[in-house]
Design a protein around this motif. Structure first.
Motif, PDB file in Angstrom:
ATOM      1  N   TYR A   1       0.828  -1.209   0.000  1.00  0.00           N
ATOM      2  CA  TYR A   1       0.000   0.000   0.000  1.00  0.00           C
ATOM      3  C   TYR A   1       0.863   1.261   0.000  1.00  0.00           C
ATOM      4  O   TYR A   1       2.026   1.256   0.415  1.00  0.00           O
ATOM      5  N   ASN A   2       0.251   2.321  -0.464  1.00  0.00           N
ATOM      6  CA  ASN A   2       0.865   3.649  -0.409  1.00  0.00           C
ATOM      7  C   ASN A   2      -0.202   4.651   0.034  1.00  0.00           C
ATOM      8  O   ASN A   2      -1.376   4.500  -0.299  1.00  0.00           O
ATOM      9  N   ALA A   3       0.218   5.662   0.818  1.00  0.00           N
ATOM     10  CA  ALA A   3      -0.697   6.718   1.266  1.00  0.00           C
ATOM     11  C   ALA A   3      -0.017   8.065   1.062  1.00  0.00           C
ATOM     12  O   ALA A   3       1.189   8.201   1.274  1.00  0.00           O
ATOM     13  N   ASP A   4      -0.817   9.043   0.640  1.00  0.00           N
ATOM     14  CA  ASP A   4      -0.260  10.374   0.405  1.00  0.00           C
ATOM     15  C   ASP A   4      -1.383  11.409   0.450  1.00  0.00           C
ATOM     16  O   ASP A   4      -2.533  11.102   0.103  1.00  0.00           O
ATOM     17  N   GLU A   5      -1.037  12.631   0.881  1.00  0.00           N
ATOM     18  CA  GLU A   5      -2.024  13.710   0.949  1.00  0.00           C
ATOM     19  C   GLU A   5      -1.870  14.653  -0.239  1.00  0.00           C
ATOM     20  O   GLU A   5      -0.797  14.745  -0.851  1.00  0.00           O
ATOM     21  N   ALA A   6      -2.954  15.367  -0.516  1.00  0.00           N
ATOM     22  CA  ALA A   6      -2.944  16.419  -1.535  1.00  0.00           C
ATOM     23  C   ALA A   6      -3.925  17.500  -1.110  1.00  0.00           C
ATOM     24  O   ALA A   6      -4.959  17.206  -0.496  1.00  0.00           O
ATOM     25  N   GLY A   7      -3.612  18.747  -1.428  1.00  0.00           N
ATOM     26  CA  GLY A   7      -4.507  19.853  -1.102  1.00  0.00           C
ATOM     27  C   GLY A   7      -5.489  20.100  -2.233  1.00  0.00           C
ATOM     28  O   GLY A   7      -5.128  20.034  -3.407  1.00  0.00           O
TER      29      GLY A   7
ATOM     30  N   LEU B   1       2.839  -0.546   4.352  1.00  0.00           N
ATOM     31  CA  LEU B   1       2.349   0.757   3.922  1.00  0.00           C
ATOM     32  C   LEU B   1       3.536   1.703   3.763  1.00  0.00           C
ATOM     33  O   LEU B   1       4.266   1.968   4.715  1.00  0.00           O
ATOM     34  N   PHE B   2       3.726   2.204   2.546  1.00  0.00           N
ATOM     35  CA  PHE B   2       4.806   3.137   2.268  1.00  0.00           C
ATOM     36  C   PHE B   2       4.269   4.569   2.320  1.00  0.00           C
ATOM     37  O   PHE B   2       3.275   4.895   1.650  1.00  0.00           O
ATOM     38  N   VAL B   3       4.921   5.421   3.105  1.00  0.00           N
ATOM     39  CA  VAL B   3       4.531   6.821   3.216  1.00  0.00           C
ATOM     40  C   VAL B   3       5.791   7.680   3.259  1.00  0.00           C
ATOM     41  O   VAL B   3       6.898   7.182   3.506  1.00  0.00           O
ATOM     42  N   ASP B   4       5.613   8.990   2.999  1.00  0.00           N
ATOM     43  CA  ASP B   4       6.765   9.888   3.121  1.00  0.00           C
ATOM     44  C   ASP B   4       7.063  10.138   4.593  1.00  0.00           C
ATOM     45  O   ASP B   4       6.295   9.746   5.470  1.00  0.00           O
ATOM     46  N   ASN B   5       8.182  10.793   4.849  1.00  0.00           N
ATOM     47  CA  ASN B   5       8.629  10.965   6.233  1.00  0.00           C
ATOM     48  C   ASN B   5       8.174  12.287   6.843  1.00  0.00           C
ATOM     49  O   ASN B   5       8.883  12.880   7.666  1.00  0.00           O
ATOM     50  N   ALA B   6       6.991  12.774   6.461  1.00  0.00           N
ATOM     51  CA  ALA B   6       6.437  13.981   7.081  1.00  0.00           C
ATOM     52  C   ALA B   6       6.231  13.737   8.575  1.00  0.00           C
ATOM     53  O   ALA B   6       5.944  12.617   9.006  1.00  0.00           O
ATOM     54  N   SER B   7       6.379  14.800   9.362  1.00  0.00           N
ATOM     55  CA  SER B   7       6.286  14.650  10.813  1.00  0.00           C
ATOM     56  C   SER B   7       4.925  14.122  11.258  1.00  0.00           C
ATOM     57  O   SER B   7       4.830  13.405  12.257  1.00  0.00           O
ATOM     58  N   CYS B   8       3.853  14.466  10.527  1.00  0.00           N
ATOM     59  CA  CYS B   8       2.521  13.996  10.917  1.00  0.00           C
ATOM     60  C   CYS B   8       2.353  12.500  10.709  1.00  0.00           C
ATOM     61  O   CYS B   8       1.409  11.890  11.226  1.00  0.00           O
ATOM     62  N   HIS B   9       3.258  11.873   9.955  1.00  0.00           N
ATOM     63  CA  HIS B   9       3.171  10.436   9.696  1.00  0.00           C
ATOM     64  C   HIS B   9       3.954   9.605  10.709  1.00  0.00           C
ATOM     65  O   HIS B   9       3.897   8.373  10.662  1.00  0.00           O
ATOM     66  N   LYS B  10       4.679  10.259  11.604  1.00  0.00           N
ATOM     67  CA  LYS B  10       5.473   9.530  12.578  1.00  0.00           C
ATOM     68  C   LYS B  10       4.556   8.926  13.649  1.00  0.00           C
ATOM     69  O   LYS B  10       3.743   9.624  14.239  1.00  0.00           O
ATOM     70  N   ILE B  11       4.700   7.646  13.870  1.00  0.00           N
ATOM     71  CA  ILE B  11       3.855   6.924  14.820  1.00  0.00           C
ATOM     72  C   ILE B  11       4.613   6.713  16.129  1.00  0.00           C
ATOM     73  O   ILE B  11       5.723   6.177  16.122  1.00  0.00           O
ATOM     74  N   PRO B  12       4.031   7.113  17.274  1.00  0.00           N
ATOM     75  CA  PRO B  12       4.693   6.859  18.571  1.00  0.00           C
ATOM     76  C   PRO B  12       4.908   5.365  18.796  1.00  0.00           C
ATOM     77  O   PRO B  12       4.152   4.525  18.285  1.00  0.00           O
ATOM     78  N   ASN B  13       5.914   5.045  19.565  1.00  0.00           N
ATOM     79  CA  ASN B  13       6.262   3.643  19.807  1.00  0.00           C
ATOM     80  C   ASN B  13       5.150   2.864  20.490  1.00  0.00           C
ATOM     81  O   ASN B  13       5.014   1.653  20.291  1.00  0.00           O
ATOM     82  N   GLU B  14       4.335   3.564  21.293  1.00  0.00           N
ATOM     83  CA  GLU B  14       3.291   2.850  22.028  1.00  0.00           C
ATOM     84  C   GLU B  14       2.093   2.473  21.147  1.00  0.00           C
ATOM     85  O   GLU B  14       1.239   1.688  21.553  1.00  0.00           O
ATOM     86  N   VAL B  15       2.022   3.027  19.929  1.00  0.00           N
ATOM     87  CA  VAL B  15       0.920   2.704  19.007  1.00  0.00           C
ATOM     88  C   VAL B  15       1.342   1.502  18.163  1.00  0.00           C
ATOM     89  O   VAL B  15       2.331   1.555  17.422  1.00  0.00           O
ATOM     90  N   ILE B  16       0.587   0.431  18.264  1.00  0.00           N
ATOM     91  CA  ILE B  16       0.910  -0.807  17.550  1.00  0.00           C
ATOM     92  C   ILE B  16      -0.294  -1.242  16.721  1.00  0.00           C
ATOM     93  O   ILE B  16      -1.424  -1.270  17.214  1.00  0.00           O
TER      94      ILE B  16
END
Length: 320
Positions: free
Chosen positions: A170-176, A270-285
């Motif tokens: 999968y891939n996910a990406d945003e657009a305005g 799931l492949f996504v870019d490294n935008a800060s909003c895409h960073k998942i905390p370690n406690e989220v599994i």
């Protein structure tokens, strides 16, 4: 009888003060420096006492041609915007004037500072104080890292998707989507004067999520209103989220993935870019989702949704 005195109003720029400090370090006396820069000895002593502040301005890339470090009326907002700006530029982000003003207004609200408005006057003063200029982006070196993209697709990607079928990738990406923006040109009679109006910045953020064989496709919408007036009493065809700036946030991103994870019947990557909003905390599994981040500055080259898929959908929407 006429007495001549040294003008007490002669003010040195930050650049001159830095030169004075360097001269003092090489052995010049305070008196010699006062004579050279036409200031009082007390002024020289005050500059030397605060040399740390002036040297910090040089490393911070501030405007060293300014004469004073007088705080503005909204110094806390200005400092917060400067920190935010430098953080984004360190990641080679493209930043516009409206983005800076909007972020400044957000900081003012969070700091509970009343009567603040990030207008053009504020923006010009902030840019001058921080030595910020508008630069045209040239070439593709900063925009896309061809070397990293090539190495990743040849060496890293095959191992990540080994033993997986296309419907598991999968891939996910945003657009305005600027839904009120008018075309930048128009047909007109010869000789007719054409005037433009203010460009609407009203937008929605669309998140596209799909797999590589196209068997599973999802679209999510983020708008400013929590409960849009036009959608009240109606069933939304796609999932909608409200956020004051209509931007993707970490909390919305986690909520979307949690809900998606619950309906999955298989394990996926799931492949996504490294935008800060895409960073998942370690406690989220997640039970079924494994996230892999694309290398920096490569999404325009190797992110599947950026290779025309989003553009095609947006064009079809515009013509609908």
């Amino acid at each position: 009888m006429v007495f001549t005195t040294m003008s007490s109003k002669h003010t040195l720029t930050v650049k001159e003060k830095l030169r004075l400090i360097e001269s003092f370090k090489t052995g010049c006396s305070r008196k010699d420096l006062a004579d050279k820069y036409k200031v009082n000895i007390s002024t020289v002593s005050r500059i030397l006492k605060n040399q740390g502040k002036f040297e910090a301005s040089r490393t911070g890339q501030e405007n060293i041609m300014r004469k004073r470090f007088k705080p503005g009326h909204y110094d806390m907002v200005n400092k917060a915007v400067t920190t935010w700006f430098k953080d984004l530029r360190s990641k080679n982000a493209v930043i516009t004037g409206p983005m800076i003003c909007e972020r400044a207004n957000q900081f003012a609200i969070s700091m509970k500072i009343d009567n603040f408005e990030a207008n053009d006057g504020w923006l010009q003063r902030w840019k001058k104080n921080q030595n910020i200029t508008f630069r045209k982006i040239c070439g593709e070196k900063a925009a896309a890292d061809y070397g990293a993209a090539g190495v990743w697709t040849k060496s890293t990607l095959p191992n990540l998707i080994k033993n997986l079928s296309p419907d598991q990738v999968y891939n996910a990406d945003e657009a305005g989507l600027f839904y009120k923006a008018l075309p930048t040109g128009t047909y007109a009679s010869k000789g007719e004067s054409v005037f433009g109006g203010k460009i609407s910045k009203l937008r929605l953020t669309l998140l596209f999520l799909c797999n590589s064989d196209g068997s599973d496709k999802h679209v999510y919408v983020i708008g400013k209103a929590n409960n849009p007036h036009c959608c009240r009493g109606k069933t939304m065809p796609i999932k909608y989220y409200g956020q004051p700036n209509a931007w993707m946030t970490t909390s919305i991103w986690i909520e979307i993935l949690n809900n998606f994870d619950k309906i999955l019947k298989k394990n996926i990557v799931l492949f996504v870019d490294n935008a800060s909003c895409h960073k998942i905390p370690n406690e989220v599994i997640f039970k079924h989702i494994k996230i892999h981040y694309l290398p920096p500055n490569t999404t325009s080259l190797i992110q599947p949704l950026d290779q025309g898929i989003i553009k095609t959908l947006k064009c079809n929407t515009a013509h609908a």
